[in-house]
Design an enzyme around this catalytic site. Sequence first.
Site, PDB file in Angstrom:
ATOM      1  N   ASP A   1       1.165  -0.802   0.155  1.00 18.66           N
ATOM      2  CA  ASP A   1      -0.166   0.226  -0.296  1.00 18.66           C
ATOM      3  C   ASP A   1       1.030   0.902   0.109  1.00 18.66           C
ATOM      4  O   ASP A   1       1.962   1.194   0.626  1.00 18.66           O
ATOM      5  CB  ASP A   1      -0.696   0.022   1.382  1.00 18.66           C
ATOM      6  CG  ASP A   1      -0.486   0.172   2.366  1.00 18.66           C
ATOM      7  OD1 ASP A   1       0.132  -0.552   2.737  1.00 18.66           O
ATOM      8  OD2 ASP A   1      -0.805   0.711   3.850  1.00 18.66           O
TER       9      ASP A   1
ATOM     10  N   ASP B   1       7.286   4.186  -1.505  1.00 17.43           N
ATOM     11  CA  ASP B   1       7.549   3.492   0.440  1.00 17.43           C
ATOM     12  C   ASP B   1       5.845   3.010  -0.551  1.00 17.43           C
ATOM     13  O   ASP B   1       4.960   3.968  -0.788  1.00 17.43           O
ATOM     14  CB  ASP B   1       7.349   4.965   1.028  1.00 17.43           C
ATOM     15  CG  ASP B   1       7.156   4.677   1.976  1.00 17.43           C
ATOM     16  OD1 ASP B   1       6.844   2.897   2.626  1.00 17.43           O
ATOM     17  OD2 ASP B   1       6.430   4.792   3.244  1.00 17.43           O
TER      18      ASP B   1
ATOM     19  N   GLU C   1       0.266  -1.564   5.705  1.00 16.49           N
ATOM     20  CA  GLU C   1       1.056  -0.648   6.630  1.00 16.49           C
ATOM     21  C   GLU C   1       1.266   0.215   7.202  1.00 16.49           C
ATOM     22  O   GLU C   1       1.098   1.007   7.655  1.00 16.49           O
ATOM     23  CB  GLU C   1       2.487  -1.156   5.829  1.00 16.49           C
ATOM     24  CG  GLU C   1       3.954  -0.976   6.888  1.00 16.49           C
ATOM     25  CD  GLU C   1       4.501   0.204   6.593  1.00 16.49           C
ATOM     26  OE1 GLU C   1       5.352   0.479   8.102  1.00 16.49           O
ATOM     27  OE2 GLU C   1       3.690   1.041   6.347  1.00 16.49           O
TER      28      GLU C   1
HETATM   29 ZN   LIG Z   1       6.558   2.529   4.098  1.00 16.52          ZN
END
Ligand SMILES: [Zn+2]
Length: 419
Positions: free
Chosen positions: A90, A151, A185
Amino acid sequence: MNDISTERLLQRFIRYAKIYTTSDETSDTVPTTQRQFDLARLLATELEEMGVPARVDDKGYVYAHVAENLPEDHPASGKVPAIGFVAHMDTSPDAPGEAVQPIVHRGYDGQDLVLPGDPQQVLRPEDMPELKSQVGKDLITSDGTTLLGADDKAGIAEIMEGVQRLMESPERLHGSISIAFTPDEEVGRGANHFDVDGFGARIAYTLDGDVLGKIEKETFNAHAATFKLGGYNVHPGSAKGKMINTLYAAAEIIRRLPENMRPETTEKREGYIHPRAIEGGVDRCTIRLLIRDHDLEESKRKIALLERISDEIRDLFPKVTIDLEIKESYLNMGPKIDEDPRILNVAMEACRQVGVEPFLDVIRGGTDGARLSYMGVPTPNLFTGGFNYHSVREWASLQDMEKATQMLMKIAELWVAEV
Ligand SMILES: [Zn+2]
């Protein structure tokens, strides 16, 4: 010129970054957004195509296993502990994550980078000193209207590319490798439905860090505190002697929080108490706070401080009911990781062997690894080569991503010598 496998890493990253996988804190479903399955299914398919058995479970997690490839007569055959690599699928709800258009800036020249989709968004080396070490490298950004999603899609691309290269290089010997890609997360639920037994490894590494060489083995100890205040509401015109207004008590609680324990006044290993939300009215009011500290004893002192404030406010406003609830969110993974020094030593040595000087840092936050470390899988966090996360000015460095890929392959190999 990059070699062909570095270009494959880049294409892989771009492919994953374009898939919309923003998670949603307000959702009660698992995963919080169904769209995360789009990436999960793609990853499982690609793994299968590499010859790596993979599955997507109904919670949106991807699990895969690369078998040990040691010859039977090898002294370590059958003895190498299974290790795992974990990354999250995610992206953060803090910035738009739909229709990401990754842009590759070849051979960065060290100047300001203007993002074409929104020329207001400029990556300036003077604001981001980390850019200064990137001159000559290939940078990837979004077009400025969305986050990039390095990320943690940089971490995913590195694990996928590392696995493919190991599959293509049977001469590189390794034990059994477990792979997990987790949903949610960014909304703190990445470990909620993690299948430790199905994963298989009892040692793992998250690829969810940022700058080249950084290895993180400490997270905060994290607790959530909630004050619930109860009063009595009545028409203000006839309230004399009757109304009990919780808002005065709430204001007094906030006022008593020490100024030197705020997120905005602390850094590095300094912890904080952070009032993140207050909601309510005269008769009912809730204050939500975060307590964060790397040192568990300090966390306990901060909890005791809130309890003391709670008592004082009770004395000051005897008619207001005050209820303070403390919940543990996750604990510092450092003590768990230290239980087996090989875990960090191998990562540091792998880093050096691919030509990167490693350095240890502490995370002012948590990772999936913090929770996993307390579920029996100690899991430090490794650099991925991305930076400036949760922002439309997020970027990643292809050459640093390449180093992360080489590092994780080296980690798998070095564990053979640890037997
Ligand atoms: Zn991360």
